[in-house]
Write a protein that holds these residues in place. Structure first.
Motif, PDB file in Angstrom:
ATOM      1  N   ALA A 143     -20.357 -20.829 -45.638  1.00 22.89           N
ATOM      2  CA  ALA A 143     -19.157 -20.032 -45.832  1.00 22.89           C
ATOM      3  C   ALA A 143     -19.432 -18.534 -45.751  1.00 22.89           C
ATOM      4  N   ALA A 144     -20.630 -18.115 -46.150  1.00 17.50           N
ATOM      5  CA  ALA A 144     -20.965 -16.685 -46.160  1.00 17.50           C
ATOM      6  C   ALA A 144     -21.257 -16.199 -44.740  1.00 17.50           C
ATOM      7  N   PRO A 145     -21.303 -14.891 -44.552  1.00 23.37           N
ATOM      8  CA  PRO A 145     -21.577 -14.355 -43.208  1.00 23.37           C
ATOM      9  C   PRO A 145     -23.009 -14.586 -42.744  1.00 23.37           C
ATOM     10  N   THR A 173     -21.933 -19.804 -39.471  1.00 21.54           N
ATOM     11  CA  THR A 173     -21.587 -19.046 -40.662  1.00 21.54           C
ATOM     12  C   THR A 173     -20.098 -18.711 -40.670  1.00 21.54           C
ATOM     13  N   GLY A 174     -19.582 -18.331 -41.845  1.00 26.84           N
ATOM     14  CA  GLY A 174     -18.173 -18.022 -41.968  1.00 26.84           C
ATOM     15  C   GLY A 174     -17.282 -19.237 -41.851  1.00 26.84           C
ATOM     16  N   ARG A 230     -15.676 -22.287 -44.035  1.00 26.21           N
ATOM     17  CA  ARG A 230     -15.425 -22.772 -45.393  1.00 26.21           C
ATOM     18  C   ARG A 230     -15.072 -24.253 -45.368  1.00 26.21           C
ATOM     19  N   GLU A 270     -11.245 -23.278 -41.260  1.00 29.03           N
ATOM     20  CA  GLU A 270     -11.105 -22.538 -40.006  1.00 29.03           C
ATOM     21  C   GLU A 270     -11.178 -23.392 -38.757  1.00 29.03           C
ATOM     22  N   THR A 308     -12.854 -22.279 -32.172  1.00 29.40           N
ATOM     23  CA  THR A 308     -12.042 -21.685 -33.230  1.00 29.40           C
ATOM     24  C   THR A 308     -10.641 -22.291 -33.197  1.00 29.40           C
TER      25      THR A 308
END
Length: 466
Positions: free
Chosen positions: A38-40, A261-262, A264, A277, A464
């Motif tokens: 979840a983090a960058p 990354t990023g 969730r 996402e 995406t």
């Protein structure tokens, strides 16, 4: 609508060192693996902040050259460890004394050379610091012992000799025998073994506070024994470049496109992971490798342990204290700082040329006006003014270290059911060693259940949401 966008054999949720270790072992066995973070960036709590040329660790975990998983974990071949001076410095009654160092171990500055993690052999047993034996009789069980006299935080010469012999014995004690000892809170176990109170308060309590973030000695005596055994068998050290060096090495060892990354994750099942996402990741197995609290949100019913809060305060100075590359512990518990070090003298890459980085650890809830309280305490510990030191950062983590109170299962199950697994330091010991080992156990369980003989899916690029 979000539509399924990725397929892999295994989806790993969380890119801390446990999840990255498991992912590396799975991909090495031919299992296509997607790691969702979840983090960058990867790393979890093992992150490093960059401020004006300084490298500031979030929770400042200590490593030890005696941790077996540092040499067993694929991908860590490039890790460079920077050792502290042998033993530790104890501050007691206004004086600093070295403890736990071999006789003739040399000055603190002698530890500044770099050592490769996998080439760092533990010191020969006769030349090591040393932990606690099993008692023979235990004459001072529960007794109140007066504090050691000024300048002697370890008690009398006889006390120090006994402690040295005890640490030597624990360094040679087989793990099976160590783990077969009766389990109790560490403080009670030390008293039951006849360890003098002055030795506990003058050396073992501050040392275990640094190793386990537990100044009250409530941790399992078995976990304390393991920590003392590692201290006796190796050298405390820091990874060159900051704590992030470990997860970065593990992440770089993964196949291109395996780490995302990023992303969730909102729910997990045995054959799918749903994300906020990117929709659903379909797979044959899911490994939850997050911290304990996040894991319980995805896996209802999973036990959430208590935690030891940790606050790390980073200061910069142009005139570093004269303690060399030493870990300085406060045996008096005379302020908020449990331990501190001029970490740039351990690892010069953590500070720009001509400046020094002092990192100090506060355990438990931080006091009001933390920076002032820490500065006053550091001035006493180092014997120098801290008025002109620059505060670079204050990192507080309420869930920094899972508590290991007895009874503590050192090998908590990583396989919840076929297709659903969990790993992290909350499944093992609350150390870097424990996190790496839990990742290895989880990957072994997954490989056994999948009957891995080669890739089962071809990984597709992440798309995406529309």
């Amino acid at each position: 609508m979000l539509e399924p966008a990725y397929q892999a054999d295994v989806v790993v949720v969380g890119a801390g060192i446990a999840g990255l270790t498991a992912a590396h072992r799975l991909t090495s066995a031919g299992i296509t693996t997607a790691v969702l973070e979840a983090a960058p960036c990867p790393g979890g709590r093992m992150s490093t902040e960059k401020v004006d040329g300084f490298r500031l660790d979030r929770i400042g975990q200590l490593l030890n050259t005696a941790y077996p998983e540092l040499s067993r974990t694929p991908g860590l071949d490039g890790l460079v460890l920077r050792p502290f001076a042998p033993g530790v410095l104890l501050h007691s009654d206004g004086r600093r004394r070295r403890a736990g160092a071999p006789a003739g171990g040399g000055s603190a500055r002698g530890a500044l050379h770099a050592v490769r993690a996998l080439a760092s052999a533990p010191r020969p047993p006769a030349a090591l610091p040393r932990p606690l034996p099993r008692p023979r009789g235990g004459s001072s069980r529960g007794a109140s012992v007066p504090r050691a006299r000024a300048g002697a935080p370890l008690g009398t010469a006889v006390d120090q000799a006994r402690l040295g012999a005890a640490l030597t014995r624990i360094a040679h004690t087989p793990l099976e025998r160590l783990l077969s000892r009766p389990e109790a809170p560490a403080g009670l176990a030390l008293a039951a073994r006849g360890v003098p109170a002055r030795t506990v308060d003058g050396f073992l309590r501050p040392l275990l506070a640094a190793l386990l973030c537990d100044p009250d000695l409530t941790s399992s005596s078995r976990c304390a024994d393991l920590a003392l055994r590692a201290f006796a068998s190796g050298r405390l050290c820091l990874p060159e470049g900051g704590a992030e060096a470990l997860p970065e090495l593990l992440a770089r060892a993964l196949p291109p496109g395996a780490l995302h990354t990023g992303v969730r994750v909102t729910s997990v099942a045995t054959n799918a992971v749903t994300t906020a996402e990117h929709g659903v990741f379909r797979c044959r197995a899911v490994l939850v490798a997050t911290d304990a609290r996040s894991a319980a949100e995805l896996l209802p019913g999973l036990r959430v342990p208590e935690f030891h809060p940790v606050t790390v305060v980073h200061h910069a100075t142009d005139e570093p204290p004269e303690t060399g590359a030493s870990l300085l512990l406060d045996a008096d518990r005379g302020g908020p700082v449990a331990h501190t070090a001029v970490v740039s003298q351990v690892d010069p890459s953590r500070a720009p040329a001509g400046r020094a980085l002092v990192s100090s650890t506060v355990l438990g809830p931080p006091p009001p006006d933390l920076d002032t309280a820490v500065r006053i305490h550091l001035a006493r510990l180092y014997g120098t003014s801290t008025a002109r030191w620059e505060t670079l950062a204050v990192h507080h983590c309420a869930d920094a270290v899972p508590a290991m109170r007895p009874p503590h299962d050192l090998r908590r199950a990583v396989r919840l059911l076929a297709g659903l697994y969990v790993c992290g330091d909350h499944r093992d010991t609350s150390t870097v060693q424990g996190a790496l080992h839990s990742g290895r156990r989880a990957s072994a369980a997954i490989l056994a259940d999948l009957g891995a003989t080669g890739p089962m899916h071809t990984a597709e690029p992440l798309r995406t949401a529309a």
